[in-house]
Design an enzyme around this catalytic site. Sequence first.
Site, PDB file in Angstrom:
ATOM      1  N   LEU A  86       0.782  -1.236   0.000  1.00 39.04           N
ATOM      2  CA  LEU A  86       0.000   0.000   0.000  1.00 39.04           C
ATOM      3  C   LEU A  86       0.815   1.289   0.000  1.00 39.04           C
ATOM      4  O   LEU A  86       0.243   2.370   0.018  1.00 39.04           O
ATOM      5  CB  LEU A  86      -0.962   0.007   1.204  1.00 39.04           C
ATOM      6  CG  LEU A  86      -1.849  -1.236   1.304  1.00 39.04           C
ATOM      7  CD1 LEU A  86      -2.718  -1.190   2.539  1.00 39.04           C
ATOM      8  CD2 LEU A  86      -2.711  -1.405   0.064  1.00 39.04           C
ATOM      9  N   HIS A 105      -5.323  -4.251  -8.232  1.00 43.44           N
ATOM     10  CA  HIS A 105      -6.271  -3.433  -7.474  1.00 43.44           C
ATOM     11  C   HIS A 105      -7.645  -4.120  -7.520  1.00 43.44           C
ATOM     12  O   HIS A 105      -8.075  -4.562  -8.590  1.00 43.44           O
ATOM     13  CB  HIS A 105      -6.355  -2.025  -8.073  1.00 43.44           C
ATOM     14  CG  HIS A 105      -7.197  -1.111  -7.260  1.00 43.44           C
ATOM     15  ND1 HIS A 105      -6.750  -0.541  -6.081  1.00 43.44           N
ATOM     16  CD2 HIS A 105      -8.478  -0.702  -7.419  1.00 43.44           C
ATOM     17  CE1 HIS A 105      -7.713   0.204  -5.560  1.00 43.44           C
ATOM     18  NE2 HIS A 105      -8.772   0.123  -6.354  1.00 43.44           N
TER      19      HIS A 105
HETATM   20  C1  GAR Z   1      -5.861  -7.746  -2.817  1.00 46.07           C
HETATM   21  O1  GAR Z   1      -7.251  -7.850  -2.908  1.00 46.07           O
HETATM   22  C2  GAR Z   1      -5.359  -6.578  -3.627  1.00 46.07           C
HETATM   23  O2  GAR Z   1      -6.142  -6.326  -4.764  1.00 46.07           O
HETATM   24  C3  GAR Z   1      -5.500  -5.449  -2.638  1.00 46.07           C
HETATM   25  O3  GAR Z   1      -5.042  -5.990  -1.431  1.00 46.07           O
HETATM   26  C4  GAR Z   1      -5.436  -7.373  -1.387  1.00 46.07           C
HETATM   27  C5  GAR Z   1      -4.270  -8.192  -0.887  1.00 46.07           C
HETATM   28  O4  GAR Z   1      -4.686  -9.480  -0.578  1.00 46.07           O
HETATM   29  N1  GAR Z   1      -4.732  -4.315  -3.038  1.00 46.07           N
HETATM   30  C6  GAR Z   1      -5.186  -3.065  -2.910  1.00 46.07           C
HETATM   31  O5  GAR Z   1      -6.251  -2.790  -2.395  1.00 46.07           O
HETATM   32  C7  GAR Z   1      -4.237  -1.991  -3.464  1.00 46.07           C
HETATM   33  N2  GAR Z   1      -4.885  -0.740  -3.540  1.00 46.07           N
HETATM   34  P1  GAR Z   1      -3.651 -10.649  -0.256  1.00 46.07           P
HETATM   35  O6  GAR Z   1      -2.705 -10.106   0.800  1.00 46.07           O
HETATM   36  O7  GAR Z   1      -4.477 -11.764   0.278  1.00 46.07           O
HETATM   37  O8  GAR Z   1      -2.947 -10.988  -1.525  1.00 46.07           O
END
Ligand code: GAR
EC number: 2.1.2.2
Length: 192
Positions: A86, A105
């Site tokens: 992030l 995203h």
């Molecule tokens: C995912 O859904 C990704 O798209 C999101 O964080 C999550 C991580 O999940 N990213 C964002 O929101 C970026 N703006 P994970 O740790 O289980 O892979």
Amino acid sequence: MKKRIAIFASGSGSNAQKIMEHFKRSDDAEVALVLTNNPDSFVLQRADNFEVPSHIFDKKEFYETEKIISLLKNLNVDLIVLAGFLWLVPQNLLKTFPNKIINIHPALLPKYGGKGMYGERVHKAVLEAKETESGITIHFVNSEFDEGEIIHQSKFRIDKSDDLEMIKFKIQQLEHQQFPKVIEGLLKKMKS
Ligand code: GAR
């Protein structure tokens, strides 16, 4: 020579897991390093399970030193993948790896992106706006949040009965199916 991937993640790392699983079987590419700003991130355990080395860093190291760049260069990293990471990527990293840093995203950008839009906050905003569809976006990273060129989007219909948990589930399914394949496609297009 296998292409080399570095993954940045801050949270659970379920996408990182899918990417490591996918490339464990590949003759063309491998995950060379997992990096995180969060020492409690479950992604560290996942990296260990795949015998992928990991590196923990803090804000100072990320924004005020060249240490991470040296690490990535020494490992001959070809592609940097942000999977639930992030922080804004600093200029020196962007310049060293032009068009080689991608992000996932959990919405159909350009809608529902920008600073502070991550995880459940995104799905809540989508539900509150009564959108009839949502999906995922994989894009190149630039100096703004969620604004680089789009590489891939996949969508699904939001049913009237879909609640936050269901949207989350549908997004996660799509991410897990698509992200490793999109990475593989990108690596194939890269000159060796
Ligand atoms: C995912 O859904 C990704 O798209 C999101 O964080 C999550 C991580 O999940 N990213 C964002 O929101 C970026 N703006 P994970 O740790 O289980 O892979």
